[in-house]
Design a protein around this motif. Structure first.
Motif, PDB file in Angstrom:
ATOM      1  N   VAL A  21      -4.239   4.568   7.817  1.00 50.47           N
ATOM      2  CA  VAL A  21      -4.872   4.051   6.632  1.00 50.47           C
ATOM      3  C   VAL A  21      -4.067   2.632   6.434  1.00 50.47           C
ATOM      4  CG1 VAL A  21      -5.321   4.043   4.214  1.00 50.47           C
ATOM      5  CG2 VAL A  21      -5.832   6.064   5.703  1.00 50.47           C
ATOM      6  N   THR A  54      -7.055   7.390  -7.626  1.00 48.60           N
ATOM      7  CA  THR A  54      -7.911   7.108  -6.738  1.00 48.60           C
ATOM      8  C   THR A  54      -8.725   5.748  -7.123  1.00 48.60           C
ATOM      9  OG1 THR A  54      -8.564   9.518  -6.593  1.00 48.60           O
ATOM     10  CG2 THR A  54     -10.079   8.182  -5.461  1.00 48.60           C
ATOM     11  N   LEU A  70     -12.637  17.558  -4.764  1.00 52.21           N
ATOM     12  CA  LEU A  70     -11.391  18.194  -4.499  1.00 52.21           C
ATOM     13  C   LEU A  70     -11.162  19.366  -5.568  1.00 52.21           C
ATOM     14  CD1 LEU A  70      -8.908  15.120  -3.845  1.00 52.21           C
ATOM     15  CD2 LEU A  70      -9.885  16.550  -2.392  1.00 52.21           C
ATOM     16  N   VAL A  98      -6.630   9.704   1.650  1.00 51.86           N
ATOM     17  CA  VAL A  98      -5.257   9.829   1.275  1.00 51.86           C
ATOM     18  C   VAL A  98      -4.952  10.800   0.152  1.00 51.86           C
ATOM     19  CG1 VAL A  98      -3.654   8.292  -0.031  1.00 51.86           C
ATOM     20  CG2 VAL A  98      -4.868   7.159   1.666  1.00 51.86           C
ATOM     21  N   VAL A  99      -5.989  10.800  -0.825  1.00 50.34           N
ATOM     22  CA  VAL A  99      -5.778  11.837  -1.958  1.00 50.34           C
ATOM     23  C   VAL A  99      -5.842  13.153  -1.179  1.00 50.34           C
ATOM     24  CG1 VAL A  99      -6.936  12.863  -3.737  1.00 50.34           C
ATOM     25  CG2 VAL A  99      -6.804  10.288  -3.678  1.00 50.34           C
ATOM     26  N   LEU A 128       0.681  -1.134  -0.009  1.00 55.93           N
ATOM     27  CA  LEU A 128      -0.046  -0.028   0.037  1.00 55.93           C
ATOM     28  C   LEU A 128       0.938   1.410   0.020  1.00 55.93           C
ATOM     29  CD1 LEU A 128      -2.973   0.786   0.081  1.00 55.93           C
ATOM     30  CD2 LEU A 128      -3.034   1.152   2.283  1.00 55.93           C
ATOM     31  N   THR A 184     -14.729  11.857  -6.550  1.00 52.63           N
ATOM     32  CA  THR A 184     -13.523  12.433  -5.507  1.00 52.63           C
ATOM     33  C   THR A 184     -12.956  13.449  -6.120  1.00 52.63           C
ATOM     34  OG1 THR A 184     -13.646  10.153  -4.599  1.00 52.63           O
ATOM     35  CG2 THR A 184     -11.912  11.564  -3.932  1.00 52.63           C
ATOM     36  N   TYR A 243     -16.876   6.766  -8.307  1.00 49.56           N
ATOM     37  CA  TYR A 243     -16.384   7.261  -7.196  1.00 49.56           C
ATOM     38  C   TYR A 243     -14.957   8.338  -7.206  1.00 49.56           C
ATOM     39  CZ  TYR A 243     -13.444   7.046  -2.681  1.00 49.56           C
ATOM     40  OH  TYR A 243     -12.693   7.263  -1.639  1.00 49.56           O
ATOM     41  N   TYR A 277       1.379   7.437  -6.412  1.00 44.87           N
ATOM     42  CA  TYR A 277       0.628   8.491  -6.685  1.00 44.87           C
ATOM     43  C   TYR A 277       1.349   9.759  -6.460  1.00 44.87           C
ATOM     44  CZ  TYR A 277      -2.978  11.926  -5.364  1.00 44.87           C
ATOM     45  OH  TYR A 277      -4.062  12.854  -5.655  1.00 44.87           O
ATOM     46  N   ILE A 327      -7.995  -1.220  -1.745  1.00 43.91           N
ATOM     47  CA  ILE A 327      -8.261  -1.382  -0.312  1.00 43.91           C
ATOM     48  C   ILE A 327      -9.608  -2.270  -0.449  1.00 43.91           C
ATOM     49  CG2 ILE A 327      -9.501  -0.086   1.538  1.00 43.91           C
ATOM     50  CD1 ILE A 327      -7.533   2.226   0.691  1.00 43.91           C
ATOM     51  N   ALA A 328     -10.569  -2.157  -1.640  1.00 44.30           N
ATOM     52  CA  ALA A 328     -11.918  -2.946  -1.515  1.00 44.30           C
ATOM     53  C   ALA A 328     -11.475  -4.462  -1.747  1.00 44.30           C
ATOM     54  CB  ALA A 328     -12.504  -2.568  -2.932  1.00 44.30           C
ATOM     55  N   PHE A 342      -6.320   3.180  -5.716  1.00 39.35           N
ATOM     56  CA  PHE A 342      -6.474   3.030  -4.203  1.00 39.35           C
ATOM     57  C   PHE A 342      -7.790   2.211  -3.938  1.00 39.35           C
ATOM     58  CE2 PHE A 342      -4.355   7.414  -3.802  1.00 39.35           C
ATOM     59  CZ  PHE A 342      -3.088   6.728  -3.977  1.00 39.35           C
ATOM     60  N   TYR A 343      -8.951   2.692  -4.599  1.00 36.98           N
ATOM     61  CA  TYR A 343     -10.257   1.832  -4.106  1.00 36.98           C
ATOM     62  C   TYR A 343      -9.953   0.712  -4.445  1.00 36.98           C
ATOM     63  CZ  TYR A 343     -14.733   0.130  -5.509  1.00 36.98           C
ATOM     64  OH  TYR A 343     -15.768  -0.710  -5.768  1.00 36.98           O
ATOM     65  N   TYR A 364     -14.701   1.370   4.255  1.00 37.38           N
ATOM     66  CA  TYR A 364     -13.312   1.929   4.138  1.00 37.38           C
ATOM     67  C   TYR A 364     -12.837   2.132   2.697  1.00 37.38           C
ATOM     68  CZ  TYR A 364     -12.941   1.477   9.153  1.00 37.38           C
ATOM     69  OH  TYR A 364     -13.104   1.314  10.651  1.00 37.38           O
ATOM     70  N   HIS A 365     -13.431   1.292   1.752  1.00 41.98           N
ATOM     71  CA  HIS A 365     -12.810   1.474   0.434  1.00 41.98           C
ATOM     72  C   HIS A 365     -13.267   2.668  -0.090  1.00 41.98           C
ATOM     73  CE1 HIS A 365     -16.267  -1.240   0.524  1.00 41.98           C
ATOM     74  NE2 HIS A 365     -16.486  -0.776  -0.763  1.00 41.98           N
ATOM     75  N   TYR A 366     -14.254   3.277   0.402  1.00 44.83           N
ATOM     76  CA  TYR A 366     -14.482   4.696  -0.058  1.00 44.83           C
ATOM     77  C   TYR A 366     -14.071   5.885   0.711  1.00 44.83           C
ATOM     78  CZ  TYR A 366     -18.059   2.187  -3.139  1.00 44.83           C
ATOM     79  OH  TYR A 366     -18.627   1.419  -3.767  1.00 44.83           O
ATOM     80  N   LEU A 367     -13.889   5.458   2.168  1.00 44.43           N
ATOM     81  CA  LEU A 367     -13.325   6.452   3.038  1.00 44.43           C
ATOM     82  C   LEU A 367     -11.747   6.543   2.695  1.00 44.43           C
ATOM     83  CD1 LEU A 367     -14.171   8.399   5.115  1.00 44.43           C
ATOM     84  CD2 LEU A 367     -13.939   6.626   6.968  1.00 44.43           C
ATOM     85  N   TYR A 368     -11.126   5.679   2.727  1.00 41.79           N
ATOM     86  CA  TYR A 368      -9.803   5.627   2.702  1.00 41.79           C
ATOM     87  C   TYR A 368      -9.043   6.427   1.724  1.00 41.79           C
ATOM     88  CZ  TYR A 368      -9.483   3.345   7.175  1.00 41.79           C
ATOM     89  OH  TYR A 368      -9.560   3.148   8.688  1.00 41.79           O
ATOM     90  N   PRO A 369      -9.238   6.128   0.390  1.00 40.91           N
ATOM     91  CA  PRO A 369      -8.766   6.622  -0.798  1.00 40.91           C
ATOM     92  C   PRO A 369      -9.272   8.286  -0.718  1.00 40.91           C
ATOM     93  CG  PRO A 369      -9.897   4.841  -1.386  1.00 40.91           C
ATOM     94  CD  PRO A 369     -10.333   5.016   0.000  1.00 40.91           C
ATOM     95  N   ALA A 370     -10.101   8.500  -0.533  1.00 39.15           N
ATOM     96  CA  ALA A 370     -10.506   9.915  -0.406  1.00 39.15           C
ATOM     97  C   ALA A 370      -9.487  10.511   0.657  1.00 39.15           C
ATOM     98  CB  ALA A 370     -11.889  10.455   0.139  1.00 39.15           C
TER      99      ALA A 370
END
Lengths: 154, 502
Positions: free
Chosen positions: B216, A107, A136, B395-396, A83, A132, A128, A90, A114-115, A110-111, B387-393
């Motif tokens: 994270v 993004t 931003l 981090v970015v 990770l 995002t 998503y 990035y 983590i998913a 990352f998704y 978490y797979h939606y919360l954490y990427p946001a």
């Protein structure tokens, strides 16, 4: 506890290395000012003293298992490293291609990372990532009027 | 009194009230987002205030600042990621409370403590600014150094392992704080020829690396457990019982005093006061073992202290023209741009501005209380985001945030480097709080240490012989030695008892 012995040795090493580097800092003292060396030496002395203390604690507790021993399994460390590698990617992408390309793409990455396979959905991930990116962009460019990474290549 | 009433009436104009409300909400949002803060909001919106009437423009800036200080606890409690350095200690017990299913109770305690801290500190600042500022002028570099060192020792003593672990973490922080140009003479240290390191290590990048990115990574690696669902439909009032308040009355009073005192010392602020208040709360608690596992006392201490620093840091700014922290330095710039000179004559030349500043902070605090009262029913919704939606946001946001703060991609290296260091510190059980506190206070400590040497011909002695400085250093020493002395005393008593029974 082996970990404390290692930590103590490392702390002493940093203290000594810091003192050697401090000695190389140029200076010219005036009046009674102790110069730019005093404070780093003070920190290094603290490191060496504390390192000795931690080592002594480690030897005293040798053989006693600690909660720290189970901080992360080798598999967890590997997942952490992967990770961190993706995050580093990035950072490099922001530097090279800028915010507009790097952010939606990474993004999504990352998704996906983590998913995992079980929760991954291509369309949800894509939407998503775009949302995002849009949020931003609105926050930093439209609202805060900030300057974002433009990329070295463009 | 007439001036206070006139200033208050001016602020009640609908447009001004609306601007204060919007600015307070913007402050809460900026404070809650990792990497941003109310201070950043003040800096970014400062140019916008140029075209406004000074009362309205300054009211907007003050409201963002107060909102940012109050809002920083939201990220600390719900995500374990402090919105700004002022809410670091809130994370220590706020996030465990969320994990225990007590997010609403933690939020309620933080909201009320923030309100009490802000309101009372502003009232004190309003009426005692001149007297307190005179007191601050009597303190020299010896006292400032000793106070900073005492604060680090207090926090280092909280280490779960040993005092050595805490002090080693602090020493690492002190050494890292020396990277860049030295104070006073400006010699470069540990920059290795890099231009990026010449101004030191960026605090925001360091903080987000140590807290946000590390968290994270850890949660991802370990496979995080879902946070218990929060039922917001049954919340009554602020979700905190009267007993919570009464049992923390003294804790809040002490934390308030610490926050106010640290706030009004130039160069210190909410970033320090929350950790010192937390350390005192834990050290003097009847159940210190509960701290760090979800103890509401820690949330009360941290949030009362950081908001008390709001009023505290306004005191030197208004009465002496010396900023109490980074944000008040920007506010001071705002005053100067509007042609207002802060300092002892401000009360005589522009009393309307002085009272408008204080009253805005009070009005803003009341508005924030209402916004957060209703918001606390909505904030826990963040915990329902997978978490797979919360954490990427997150981090970015961290990456973009550290870039925006300094305008350099070099901060990405700092961000990731300190995430790795945070993981290594967790592995080695080195506590993060003394490390961070020492890093924040390092430049101030060094500057005052060197000034202390140059101001007299007595070398190191004034640090020990001046009463307040000596007392603070003695407290620091006692804090370090106490755990060992206590253990030694217990062993001696046990041996003595065993000898008597034989």
């Amino acid at each position: 506890m082996t970990r404390d012995i290692f930590l103590g040795a490392f702390t002493i090493l940093v203290g000594v290395a810091g003192a050697l580097l401090t000695a190389q800092v140029p200076s010219s003292t005036f009046t009674d000012d102790p110069g730019p060396h005093l404070f780093p030496y003070f920190a290094c002395a603290m490191l060496v003293l504390c390192g000795c203390g931690i080592m002594a604690t480690g030897f005293r507790r040798a053989g006693v298992a600690s909660q720290a021993e189970g901080f992360m399994s080798p598999g967890d460390w590997a997942r952490s490293a992967i990770l961190m590698g993706v995050f580093a990617l990035y950072g490099i992408a922001l530097w090279l291609v800028g915010f507009h390309l790097a952010t939606p793409t990474m993004t999504f990455v990352f998704y996906a990372a983590i998913a995992g396979r079980r929760k991954f959905s291509l369309w949800r991930g894509a939407i998503y990532a775009l949302l995002t990116y849009g949020a931003l962009y609105l926050l930093f460019v439209w609202f805060l009027r900030s300057y974002l990474p433009e990329g070295l290549l463009f | 009194m007439d001036i206070i009433l006139t200033s208050f009436t001016d602020l009640l104009a609908p447009t001004t009230l609306l601007i204060i409300f919007v600015a307070s909400v913007v402050g809460i949002i900026l404070g809650a987002i990792p990497g941003l803060s109310g201070g950043l909001g003040v800096a970014l919106l400062l140019p916008l205030s140029f075209g406004m009437d000074p009362h309205v423009g300054l009211a907007m800036l003050i409201a963002i600042w107060v909102g940012g200080t109050s809002g920083a606890m939201i990220g600390s409690i719900l995500l374990g990621i402090p919105g700004s350095p002022s809410a670091i200690a809130t994370t220590f017990d706020g996030y465990p409370m969320t994990k225990n299913g007590e997010a609403v109770r933690a939020l309620g305690a933080a909201i009320v403590a923030s309100f009490i801290g802000t309101v009372f500190s502003i009232v004190i600042a309003m009426f005692l600014s001149r007297a307190l500022a005179d007191l601050a002028l009597k303190l020299g570099p010896w006292e400032y150094f000793s106070l900073g060192f005492c604060a680090i020792s207090l926090v280092a003593a909280l280490s779960r392992e040993s005092v050595f672990h805490g002090l080693a973490a602090a020493a690492f922080g002190l050494l890292l704080s020396t990277v860049g140009f030295a104070p006073i003479d400006g010699y470069p240290r540990f920059t290795f020829g890099s231009l990026y390191l010449s101004s030191g290590i960026d605090l925001i990048a360091l903080m987000l690396g140590l807290f946000a990115i590390k968290q994270v990574v850890t949660e991802f690696a370990r496979g995080s457990k879902p946070v218990p669902r929060v039922d917001t439909s049954s919340i009554q009032g602020f979700g905190v019982s009267l007993k919570d308040f009464t049992s923390n009355a003294f804790n809040m009073l002490r934390s308030f005093t610490i926050g106010l005192w640290i706030g009004f010392l130039p160069g210190m602020g909410a970033g320090l006061s929350n950790m010192v208040a937390y350390a005192y709360a834990k050290n003097s608690s009847k159940h210190p073992e509960k701290f760090g596992k979800g103890c509401i006392d820690g949330v009360f201490a941290s949030e009362t202290a950081n908001n008390a620093s709001v009023g505290g840091s306004l005191i030197p700014m208004v009465a002496l023209g010396i900023p109490g922290d980074g944000t008040t330095a920007i506010l001071l710039g705002g005053l100067m741009i509007h042609g207002i000179q802060a300092g002892p004559l401000l009360f005589t030349n522009n009393p309307d501005i002085v009272y408008a500043l204080f009253l805005t902070a009070l009005i803003s605090a009341v508005m924030i209380l209402f916004v957060q009262f209703f918001g606390m029913r909505l904030f826990p919704a963040i915990l329902r985001i997978p978490y797979h939606y919360l954490y990427p946001a997150i981090v970015v946001l961290c990456f973009v945030g550290v870039f925006v703060g300094a305008g350099t991609e070099f901060n990405f290296i700092i961000l990731l480097g300190f995430a790795a260091i945070g993981l290594a510190m967790d592995w080695a059980r080195l506590p993060v709080s003394p490390f961070l506190l020492a890093f924040i206070l390092g430049p101030m400590l060094e500057s005052n240490l060197r000034k202390g040497f140059t101001y007299t011909n007595d070398g190191v002695w004034p640090f020990f012989t001046r009463p307040i400085s000596g007392l603070l250093l003695a407290t620091a020493l006692l804090t370090i030695v106490w755990p060992y002395a206590k253990a030694g005393w217990k062993t001696w008593r046990a041996n003595a008892a065993a000898a008597v029974s034989k």
